[in-house]
Design an enzyme around this catalytic site. Sequence first.
Site, PDB file in Angstrom:
ATOM      1  N   ARG A   1     -13.249 -52.569 -40.221  1.00  0.00           N
ATOM      2  CA  ARG A   1     -13.287 -51.610 -39.122  1.00  0.00           C
ATOM      3  C   ARG A   1     -12.058 -51.742 -38.217  1.00  0.00           C
ATOM      4  O   ARG A   1     -11.670 -50.796 -37.538  1.00  0.00           O
ATOM      5  CB  ARG A   1     -14.585 -51.784 -38.320  1.00  0.00           C
TER       6      ARG A   1
ATOM      7  N   TYR B   1      -9.035 -26.846 -26.125  1.00  0.00           N
ATOM      8  CA  TYR B   1      -9.803 -26.704 -27.364  1.00  0.00           C
ATOM      9  C   TYR B   1     -11.302 -26.701 -27.004  1.00  0.00           C
ATOM     10  O   TYR B   1     -11.772 -27.593 -26.302  1.00  0.00           O
ATOM     11  CB  TYR B   1      -9.429 -27.884 -28.265  1.00  0.00           C
TER      12      TYR B   1
ATOM     13  N   LYS C   1      -4.892 -31.294 -39.121  1.00  0.00           N
ATOM     14  CA  LYS C   1      -4.096 -30.071 -39.156  1.00  0.00           C
ATOM     15  C   LYS C   1      -2.797 -30.326 -39.928  1.00  0.00           C
ATOM     16  O   LYS C   1      -2.832 -30.485 -41.122  1.00  0.00           O
ATOM     17  CB  LYS C   1      -3.838 -29.587 -37.730  1.00  0.00           C
TER      18      LYS C   1
ATOM     19  N   ASP D   1      -3.152 -33.383 -25.829  1.00  0.00           N
ATOM     20  CA  ASP D   1      -3.501 -32.973 -27.193  1.00  0.00           C
ATOM     21  C   ASP D   1      -2.268 -32.268 -27.751  1.00  0.00           C
ATOM     22  O   ASP D   1      -1.946 -31.147 -27.369  1.00  0.00           O
ATOM     23  CB  ASP D   1      -4.716 -32.033 -27.154  1.00  0.00           C
TER      24      ASP D   1
HETATM   25  C1  LIG Z   1      -8.682 -28.804 -34.531  1.00  0.00           C
HETATM   26  C2  LIG Z   1      -8.322 -29.326 -33.201  1.00  0.00           C
HETATM   27  C3  LIG Z   1      -8.905 -30.494 -32.722  1.00  0.00           C
HETATM   28  C4  LIG Z   1     -10.006 -31.211 -33.453  1.00  0.00           C
HETATM   29  O1  LIG Z   1      -9.612 -31.725 -34.674  1.00  0.00           O
HETATM   30  P1  LIG Z   1     -10.670 -32.091 -35.830  1.00  0.00           P
HETATM   31  O2  LIG Z   1      -9.878 -32.970 -36.706  1.00  0.00           O
HETATM   32  O3  LIG Z   1     -11.099 -30.804 -36.447  1.00  0.00           O
HETATM   33  O4  LIG Z   1     -11.805 -32.807 -35.153  1.00  0.00           O
HETATM   34  C5  LIG Z   1      -8.493 -30.978 -31.495  1.00  0.00           C
HETATM   35  N1  LIG Z   1      -7.560 -30.324 -30.783  1.00  0.00           N
HETATM   36  C6  LIG Z   1      -6.997 -29.204 -31.207  1.00  0.00           C
HETATM   37  C7  LIG Z   1      -5.958 -28.540 -30.366  1.00  0.00           C
HETATM   38  C8  LIG Z   1      -7.355 -28.652 -32.426  1.00  0.00           C
HETATM   39  O5  LIG Z   1      -6.817 -27.503 -32.825  1.00  0.00           O
END
Ligand SMILES: *Cc1c(COP(=O)(O)O)cnc(C)c1O
Length: 390
Positions: free
Chosen positions: A57, A110, A207, A182
């Site tokens: 972990r 988000y 992404k 983010d």
């Molecule tokens: C998709 C996204 C997330 C979350 O990511 P996941 O891997 O799907 O949990 C967080 N912030 C932004 C800006 C996103 O587009």
Amino acid sequence: MSKESKNSTLVHAGRSKNRTFGIVNPPVFHASTVVFDTLDEMKRAGAAQHEIMSYGRRGTPTSFALCEALTELSDGAGTVLYGSGLAAVTHAILAFVATGDHVLIPDAVYEPTRQFADEILSKFGVAVTYYDPLIGSGIAALIRPETKVVFVESPGSITMEVQDVPAIADAAHKAGAVVILDNTWATPLLFDAFAHGVDVSVLSLTKYMVGHADALLGSATANAATIDRLRKGGGLLGTNAAPDDVYLALRGMRTLAVRMKQHQAAALEIAHWLDARPEVDHLRHPAFPSCPGHDIWKRDFSGSSGLFSFVLKDGNPARVKAFLEGMTYFKMGFSWGGYESLALAYGAVTKIRTASHWDGATVIRLHIGLEEPQDLIADLEAAFGRYHAV
Ligand SMILES: *Cc1c(COP(=O)(O)O)cnc(C)c1O
């Protein structure tokens, strides 16, 4: 010597020979228990949990490789991995707040981040104020003595406002608050978080880093002042990143630069085409003057990615439905950053904005994948044909 290009860092980072034995790709280690023969050996591993294996972990050579690469790519002090981008966001915030504290969150955040703030932070007595993403240095007026985190997401989700992160960070730091960004849209390639005053930079690796729509993963990279608190927060909440997914992020990273160039060029070509369409009220693409914060994007970013939105003059639901259904390439789906193009309509933006004005117009958000731009344009042209036929 000039600073190494990030494009080169993407290729070689995290490939230290003592972890790979010279194999080009860091191998996948599946691990829970790590066994020791001596107490000394065990103690040494326990004291350097982020570099030496002590327990699955706490990391494996596979996850150490990805952490090292992400840290190097962003010029940070260390990285923690999480099972999803959302987990990275929530754990990063939780690492810096306690009951009675206050968090500032941009209105265009988000949506699941917003839901986490409303439903989980509130449960633990952490107050949240949403702010206009274009507030800039005006954020100072919203900062209270108990404000511990100022969250930023730039550009914002769906409506794509570009934030003045340096001005916001300046005000936050004057009050002793931590700035969490983010950075999923830009990735470290297009926005240098730490050079713009950010303390913790979060990515949904799901992404662009993974880039092939086949794994969920998140990361938070911190500066020297915050890395210990970030690690402690994640460690005690039991977060873990699965080894095969970590491998996919490492593999995706190697081609990120070429994919981003293509996403950028194709998205710009398609955005220019859309800009001339009579159905389009205006574009929400950071590289276009019609996007709020465009000047800040020009000042702070080194490019744009494949995700942008446009506002329709007529968001009649039947027309929007006809536009979205029957596409050859653009499919409807929530994630983005993969090689495939996506389209979604947002008719109810007003419902998820409480601190900034939205006039109720319908937004179409596109993710431009790696298909040939002319094919995508033909797809959109046919979509407008169906839209007018309603
Ligand atoms: C998709 C996204 C997330 C979350 O990511 P996941 O891997 O799907 O949990 C967080 N912030 C932004 C800006 C996103 O587009």
